[in-house]
Scaffold this active site. Structure first.
Site, mmCIF file in Angstrom:
data_model
loop_
_atom_site.group_PDB
_atom_site.id
_atom_site.type_symbol
_atom_site.label_atom_id
_atom_site.label_comp_id
_atom_site.label_asym_id
_atom_site.label_seq_id
_atom_site.Cartn_x
_atom_site.Cartn_y
_atom_site.Cartn_z
ATOM 1 N N HIS A 79 3.240 3.824 6.194
ATOM 2 C CA HIS A 79 2.618 3.319 7.417
ATOM 3 C C HIS A 79 3.674 2.610 8.243
ATOM 4 C CE1 HIS A 79 2.022 0.590 3.995
ATOM 5 N NE2 HIS A 79 2.248 -0.404 4.846
ATOM 6 N N VAL A 82 0.878 -1.177 0.000
ATOM 7 C CA VAL A 82 0.000 0.000 0.000
ATOM 8 C C VAL A 82 0.912 1.222 0.000
ATOM 9 C CG1 VAL A 82 -1.790 1.274 1.208
ATOM 10 C CG2 VAL A 82 -1.832 -1.231 1.234
ATOM 11 N N HIS A 111 4.177 -0.339 10.786
ATOM 12 C CA HIS A 111 3.563 -1.555 11.350
ATOM 13 C C HIS A 111 4.007 -1.664 12.804
ATOM 14 C CE1 HIS A 111 2.467 -3.779 7.529
ATOM 15 N NE2 HIS A 111 3.376 -2.969 7.030
#
Ligand code: DGP
Length: 115
Positions: A101, A97, A103
């Site tokens: 981001h 994606v 994790h």
């Protein structure tokens, strides 16, 4: 906001997600395909495709994303047992994606090196 970005839509509330915490700059929600008992994604509200797209002016934001991971690890009860905060950059590292981001993974023992 990027029109065709899944995580922009989650940040905007247009696609549902199990949000665990949010702030002006970021949203944290549970990964749809968890790889550990706790697997949370922390995303900036701003659309930034990969870490490669961040310049020196991104240092503060990146730091705050990691501090958010630390706070959420405490909320989830994994701060002491241990957790991993990782950011995949580009497909060779597993990024699927293209909206950065962090994790946050924990709740089980983890090996090193990662696969
Ligand atoms: P990466 O492969 O590093 O780009 O991580 C993308 C993560 O996003 C992956 O672990 C699965 C998660 N994911 C993909 N689609 C959705 C979704 O629609 N909702 C949620 N909550 N997580 C998603």
């Amino acid at each position: 906001m990027a029109a065709d970005c899944l995580f922009c839509k989650i940040a905007a509330g247009e696609i549902p997600a199990e949000t665990v915490k949010q702030a002006d700059e970021w949203v944290a929600f549970r990964d749809i395909n968890p790889q550990a008992p706790t697997h949370i994604l922390i995303i900036p509200r701003e659309h930034i495709p990969t870490l490669n797209d961040m310049g020196p002016d991104g240092a503060g934001l990146l730091g705050r994303l990691l501090l958010a991971a630390k706070e959420i690890a405490a909320d989830e009860g994994i701060a002491d047992s241990g957790y991993r905060a990782v950011l995949n950059c580009n497909p060779g590292a597993g990024q699927s994606v293209f909206h950065i981001h962090v994790h946050l993974l924990g709740g089980r023992a983890m090996g090193w090196p990662p696969g």
